[in-house]
Scaffold this motif. Structure first.
Motif, PDB file in Angstrom:
ATOM      1  N   MET A   1      -7.301   9.658  13.392  1.00  0.00           N
ATOM      2  CA  MET A   1      -6.059   8.875  12.238  1.00  0.00           C
ATOM      3  C   MET A   1      -5.199   9.801  11.367  1.00  0.00           C
ATOM      4  N   THR A   2      -3.809   9.269  11.004  1.00  0.00           N
ATOM      5  CA  THR A   2      -3.348  10.802  10.794  1.00  0.00           C
ATOM      6  C   THR A   2      -2.576   9.933   9.018  1.00  0.00           C
ATOM      7  N   THR A   3      -3.097  10.231   8.691  1.00  0.00           N
ATOM      8  CA  THR A   3      -2.717  10.199   6.618  1.00  0.00           C
ATOM      9  C   THR A   3      -1.797  10.683   5.884  1.00  0.00           C
ATOM     10  N   ASP A   4      -1.165   9.963   5.500  1.00  0.00           N
ATOM     11  CA  ASP A   4      -0.094  10.666   4.296  1.00  0.00           C
ATOM     12  C   ASP A   4      -0.746  10.848   3.720  1.00  0.00           C
ATOM     13  N   HIS A   5      -1.856  11.778   3.196  1.00  0.00           N
ATOM     14  CA  HIS A   5      -2.597  12.355   1.738  1.00  0.00           C
ATOM     15  C   HIS A   5      -1.877  13.203   1.268  1.00  0.00           C
ATOM     16  N   ILE A  94     -10.514   0.557  -6.639  1.00  0.00           N
ATOM     17  CA  ILE A  94      -9.149   0.404  -6.524  1.00  0.00           C
ATOM     18  C   ILE A  94      -8.577   1.194  -7.497  1.00  0.00           C
ATOM     19  N   LYS A  95      -9.667   1.748  -8.540  1.00  0.00           N
ATOM     20  CA  LYS A  95      -8.511   2.832  -9.956  1.00  0.00           C
ATOM     21  C   LYS A  95      -8.829   4.208  -9.611  1.00  0.00           C
ATOM     22  N   ALA A  96     -10.049   4.692  -8.262  1.00  0.00           N
ATOM     23  CA  ALA A  96      -9.812   5.810  -7.911  1.00  0.00           C
ATOM     24  C   ALA A  96      -7.987   6.108  -7.147  1.00  0.00           C
ATOM     25  N   ALA A  97      -8.091   4.826  -6.249  1.00  0.00           N
ATOM     26  CA  ALA A  97      -7.597   4.966  -5.360  1.00  0.00           C
ATOM     27  C   ALA A  97      -6.252   4.605  -6.416  1.00  0.00           C
ATOM     28  N   ARG A  98      -5.619   4.481  -7.688  1.00  0.00           N
ATOM     29  CA  ARG A  98      -4.815   4.097  -8.534  1.00  0.00           C
ATOM     30  C   ARG A  98      -4.380   5.512  -8.745  1.00  0.00           C
ATOM     31  N   ALA A 110     -17.038  -4.155  -1.110  1.00  0.00           N
ATOM     32  CA  ALA A 110     -17.105  -4.905  -1.681  1.00  0.00           C
ATOM     33  C   ALA A 110     -18.556  -6.419  -1.860  1.00  0.00           C
ATOM     34  N   ASP A 111     -17.875  -6.808  -2.876  1.00  0.00           N
ATOM     35  CA  ASP A 111     -17.897  -8.015  -2.584  1.00  0.00           C
ATOM     36  C   ASP A 111     -17.995  -9.288  -2.102  1.00  0.00           C
ATOM     37  N   ASN A 112     -16.769  -9.365  -1.869  1.00  0.00           N
ATOM     38  CA  ASN A 112     -15.896 -10.232  -0.678  1.00  0.00           C
ATOM     39  C   ASN A 112     -14.968  -9.831  -0.264  1.00  0.00           C
ATOM     40  N   ALA A 113     -14.236 -10.522   0.949  1.00  0.00           N
ATOM     41  CA  ALA A 113     -12.919  -9.930   1.719  1.00  0.00           C
ATOM     42  C   ALA A 113     -11.492  -9.722   1.047  1.00  0.00           C
ATOM     43  N   ARG A 114     -12.028 -10.581   0.000  1.00  0.00           N
ATOM     44  CA  ARG A 114     -10.448 -11.147  -1.102  1.00  0.00           C
ATOM     45  C   ARG A 114     -10.863  -9.720  -1.932  1.00  0.00           C
ATOM     46  N   GLU A 115     -11.599  -8.897  -2.200  1.00  0.00           N
ATOM     47  CA  GLU A 115     -11.545  -7.375  -2.799  1.00  0.00           C
ATOM     48  C   GLU A 115     -11.270  -6.630  -2.025  1.00  0.00           C
ATOM     49  N   ALA A 116     -12.325  -6.519  -0.827  1.00  0.00           N
ATOM     50  CA  ALA A 116     -11.847  -5.784   0.129  1.00  0.00           C
ATOM     51  C   ALA A 116     -10.722  -5.831   0.506  1.00  0.00           C
ATOM     52  N   LEU A 117      -9.590  -6.393   0.639  1.00  0.00           N
ATOM     53  CA  LEU A 117      -8.790  -6.460   0.331  1.00  0.00           C
ATOM     54  C   LEU A 117      -7.538  -5.724  -0.434  1.00  0.00           C
ATOM     55  N   ALA A 118      -7.944  -6.203  -1.796  1.00  0.00           N
ATOM     56  CA  ALA A 118      -7.652  -5.690  -2.566  1.00  0.00           C
ATOM     57  C   ALA A 118      -7.806  -3.995  -2.895  1.00  0.00           C
ATOM     58  N   MET A 119      -9.414  -3.423  -2.404  1.00  0.00           N
ATOM     59  CA  MET A 119      -9.267  -2.073  -2.407  1.00  0.00           C
ATOM     60  C   MET A 119      -8.235  -1.475  -1.025  1.00  0.00           C
ATOM     61  N   ALA A 120      -7.846  -1.750  -0.127  1.00  0.00           N
ATOM     62  CA  ALA A 120      -7.266  -1.092   1.181  1.00  0.00           C
ATOM     63  C   ALA A 120      -5.601  -1.449   0.654  1.00  0.00           C
ATOM     64  N   GLU A 121      -5.100  -2.603   0.124  1.00  0.00           N
ATOM     65  CA  GLU A 121      -3.929  -2.231  -0.470  1.00  0.00           C
ATOM     66  C   GLU A 121      -3.639  -1.720  -1.669  1.00  0.00           C
ATOM     67  N   HIS A 126      -1.421   3.752  -2.584  1.00  0.00           N
ATOM     68  CA  HIS A 126      -1.249   5.247  -3.563  1.00  0.00           C
ATOM     69  C   HIS A 126      -1.628   6.206  -1.866  1.00  0.00           C
ATOM     70  N   ARG A 127      -1.335   6.313  -0.725  1.00  0.00           N
ATOM     71  CA  ARG A 127      -1.896   6.356   0.441  1.00  0.00           C
ATOM     72  C   ARG A 127      -2.747   7.420   0.292  1.00  0.00           C
ATOM     73  N   VAL A 128      -3.594   6.688  -0.161  1.00  0.00           N
ATOM     74  CA  VAL A 128      -5.018   7.866  -0.241  1.00  0.00           C
ATOM     75  C   VAL A 128      -5.898   7.362   1.557  1.00  0.00           C
ATOM     76  N   VAL A 129      -7.097   7.775   1.627  1.00  0.00           N
ATOM     77  CA  VAL A 129      -8.009   7.615   2.481  1.00  0.00           C
ATOM     78  C   VAL A 129      -8.959   6.594   2.064  1.00  0.00           C
ATOM     79  N   LEU A 130      -9.164   5.674   2.636  1.00  0.00           N
ATOM     80  CA  LEU A 130     -10.432   4.630   2.008  1.00  0.00           C
ATOM     81  C   LEU A 130     -11.675   4.602   2.825  1.00  0.00           C
ATOM     82  N   ALA A 131     -12.653   4.542   2.802  1.00  0.00           N
ATOM     83  CA  ALA A 131     -13.584   4.778   3.614  1.00  0.00           C
ATOM     84  C   ALA A 131     -14.997   4.560   3.596  1.00  0.00           C
TER      85      ALA A 131
END
Length: 353
Positions: A1-5, A94-98, A110-121, A126-131
């Motif tokens: 992948m390529t990311t604007d990091h 989310i705090k780390a990404a911000r 995460a505990d559920n897909a809704r939280e996982a989506l919020a993490m990805a968003e 903030h243009r960081v990698v989330l793995a």
């Protein structure tokens, strides 16, 4: 992948903070500390300062901290590895990404897909990698399957069994009803369902599941079975246990041209012929500075650098969380769950995502 990091400091390698110094952190800490060409271990972080100090001393980190906000504000921390209880994955990621930090989060995402989506968003914004840390993908046998699956023909079915034995709760939160619901599914389900997702290259159409609790020394279910239906008349069965002796970790894949059997993620045979044997470096327990964590961190470092890698990225993590949500609904209701909008993800098994 390529990311604007974000650019790292003049160190030329990213600085890492490992947040959470409990049972799973040892292998993550060793993975960072043993590869100085990839990263520098800047901080060990835990609300229990004594744990953070012990981890700092054991793995030669620069700082021990008991404040997550202080770690995220530190100018030498470019990325974090989250080894926290499951319910803390989303808010801290989310705090780390911000804060502009790349994130490698222990499974489940995460505990559920809704939280996982919020993490990805948050990561995208903030243009960081989330793995997501799916350490079992980094055994040679699993990578061989990823690279050579087409040689076996079309996949027909998958049977996966992961049974271990615990005589008592291994963490305090296992005893808390509001945190330990579906315990064996929450802890080992992400391993086996990630594998099924990888080989099926699709999301399930339907999920049937049963889960029960046999022991009173934890608050969640310790035995589970599930059946998943996939497009193309393919099916997968999964068995999870915290009551099984000896340990079993077996995957049986029925393909058009024969049967693949994977034992303990480290030995792969096809129609009885061993194609990949367990390496001497793959014999450590996953809580004991295991090699698969070292390989996993290497892929995360490649992702941070914007290079091709085998990391399990956020999109795959979200898909897995949708399946896990369906499993929890199925065993909670006693009824099969149909997933709407299941879509193929044909890149899942590619050697380089």
């Amino acid at each position: 992948m390529t990311t604007d990091h974000h650019a790292t400091s003049a160190r030329q390698v990213p600085g890492i903070a490992v947040i959470g110094c409990g049972r799973i952190s040892r292998s993550h800490l060793a993975a960072v500390a043993s590869q100085p060409e990839l990263a520098m271990l800047v901080a060990t972080v835990d609300t229990d300062r004594a744990l953070a100090e012990r981890a700092k001393d054991s793995y030669q980190a620069r700082f021990a901290l008991d404040d997550i906000d202080a770690a995220l504000a530190h100018p030498d921390v470019d990325a974090v590895v989250l080894c926290l209880p499951n319910h803390l994955h989303a808010p801290i990621a989310i705090k780390a990404a911000r804060a502009g930090k790349h994130v490698l989060v222990e499974k489940p995402m995460a505990d559920n897909a809704r939280e996982a989506l919020a993490m990805a968003e948050a990561a995208d914004a903030h243009r960081v990698v989330l793995a997501v840390a799916q350490c079992r993908r980094h055994f040679r046998a699993i990578q061989y399957l990823a690279d050579h699956h087409a040689e076996f023909g079309a996949l027909i079915s998958a049977q996966v069994s992961l049974g271990v034995y615990w005589s008592d709760a291994q963490a305090a939160w296992w005893r808390e009803a509001d945190k330990a619901s579906g315990l064996v599914v929450a802890l080992n389900g992400p391993h086996v369902l990630d594998f099924v997702q990888m080989v099926m290259r699709d999301d399930p159409l339907r999920v049937h599941a049963e889960a029960v609790r046999r022991n009173d020394f934890w608050a969640g279910e310790d035995e589970a079975m599930m059946l998943l239906a996939y497009p193309g008349r393919r099916i997968a069965s999964v068995h999870l246990s915290f009551n099984q002796r000896p340990v079993e970790n077996r995957k049986v894949l029925v393909y058009e041209h024969g049967t693949v059997v994977i034992e303990h993620d480290t030995q792969l045979s096809f129609n009885g012929q061993v194609l990949v044997r367990q390496g001497d470096d793959e014999r450590r327990h996953y809580l004991d500075e295991a090699i698969e964590f070292e390989r996993q961190f290497r892929e995360f470092a490649l992702a941070i650098a914007g290079k091709p890698n085998r990391s399990v990225m956020a999109a795959e993590g979200i898909r897995l969380m949708h399946t896990l949500d369906a499993v929890h609904r199925a065993f909670g209701s006693g009824q099969p769950v149909t997933l709407a909008g299941a879509a193929p993800a044909t890149a899942t098994l590619d050697a380089v995502p």
